[in-house]
Design an enzyme around this catalytic site. Structure first.
Site, short mmCIF file in Angstrom:
data_model
loop_
_atom_site.label_atom_id
_atom_site.label_comp_id
_atom_site.label_asym_id
_atom_site.label_seq_id
_atom_site.Cartn_x
_atom_site.Cartn_y
_atom_site.Cartn_z
N CYS A 116 0.93 -1.18 0.08
CA CYS A 116 0.02 0.00 -0.13
C CYS A 116 0.93 1.05 0.13
CB CYS A 116 -0.78 0.18 1.27
SG CYS A 116 -1.91 1.56 1.57
N GLU A 117 0.76 2.26 -1.03
CA GLU A 117 1.89 3.40 -1.12
C GLU A 117 1.15 4.41 -0.03
OE1 GLU A 117 -0.29 6.29 -4.67
OE2 GLU A 117 0.86 4.44 -5.29
N HIS A 118 -0.13 4.25 0.70
CA HIS A 118 -0.38 5.18 1.61
C HIS A 118 0.10 5.05 3.14
CE1 HIS A 118 -4.14 5.49 -0.91
NE2 HIS A 118 -3.31 6.53 -1.21
N GLN A 157 -4.84 -0.53 -5.55
CA GLN A 157 -5.03 -1.68 -6.11
C GLN A 157 -6.03 -1.24 -7.33
OE1 GLN A 157 -7.45 -4.73 -3.68
NE2 GLN A 157 -8.59 -5.43 -5.42
N HIS A 185 -5.81 -5.90 2.66
CA HIS A 185 -4.91 -4.88 2.73
C HIS A 185 -4.84 -4.69 4.35
CE1 HIS A 185 -5.65 -2.61 -1.33
NE2 HIS A 185 -6.31 -3.71 -1.17
N CYS A 187 -3.40 -2.31 5.69
CA CYS A 187 -3.59 -0.88 6.21
C CYS A 187 -5.05 -0.97 6.71
CB CYS A 187 -3.59 0.33 5.19
SG CYS A 187 -4.38 -0.11 3.83
#
Length: 225
Positions: A116-118, A157, A185, A187
């Protein structure tokens, strides 16, 4: 480590990553993203991760922790985020469709491991892809490699699903492609709402998969949806 990159080093970069994709589908990267060698990136990340661990209060003289900064750096560059580098883009070779197979071909349950890029925590799941062969077919492992190439980078995604679909359209020389990803995920599971029971599904349909409800339904049936 000095964050500046010389013009000479930048000149040896691989050029724009994902340049074959439309701008809205490209993973956000700086122009000098490939100016440093893998080893230079590992050294820099290890240095910074060392500082993160110190700020967390960890004792890096402990024999269990002292090698962690470099281990994490190598994992990032050589494994988790290797798909950022276009030198790892799979070479998708096509073969003449001598056997005249023109029905839907489905490769299901392809392992997806992304990040997850966050929050930089894992995304784990399965991808299912399908295409309608025309004059050419592709070696099945190449479908897996395309999925893994785009998964191995910081992602959302939705973008991942479309990147895989667009790559397959270009590589297979057909618009008749379907991609569905179902993933968990961390996150969502390990922070925030801490929901371990939900999963995320995304899909992209091209060509006849987009227009033909019966074909799309058959694809979903074959992957158990």
């Amino acid at each position: 480590m000095d964050n500046s990159v010389s013009a000479a080093a930048a000149a040896h970069s691989y050029g724009p990553a994902d340049s074959h994709l439309s701008p809205d589908l490209r993973t956000p990267l700086r122009p000098d993203a490939f100016a440093l060698s893998d080893e230079e990136k590992i050294a820099g990340i290890a240095e910074h991760f060392h500082e993160i661990m110190l700020l967390l209060g960890l004792d890096l003289t402990d024999d269990s922790l002292q090698g962690t900064p470099r281990r994490v750096a190598k994992m990032y560059v050589q494994e988790w985020f290797r798909g950022l580098d276009p030198k790892h883009r799979p070479d998708v070779k096509l073969f003449e469709n001598r056997y005249g197979y023109h029905q839907m071909l489905v490769e299901r349950d392809i392992t997806v491991f992304s990040c997850c890029e966050h929050h930089f925590v894992p995304i784990m799941g399965k991808a299912h892809v399908a295409y309608l062969p025309g004059e050419h077919v592709v070696g099945l492992s190449k479908l897996n490699r395309v999925v893994q190439y785009y998964a191995r980078r910081p992602q959302v995604q939705e973008r991942l699903t479309r990147q895989i679909a667009e790559e397959l359209k270009q590589s297979l020389r057909t618009e008749n492609v379907a991609v569905l990803i179902e993933a968990d995920h961390l996150c969502v599971m390990s922070r925030g709402v801490n929901d371990t029971g939900s999963s995320t599904l995304t899909a992209e349909y091209g060509g006849v998969f987009k227009d033909d409800q019966a074909l799309r339904s058959e694809f979903l049936r074959q992957i158990g949806k």
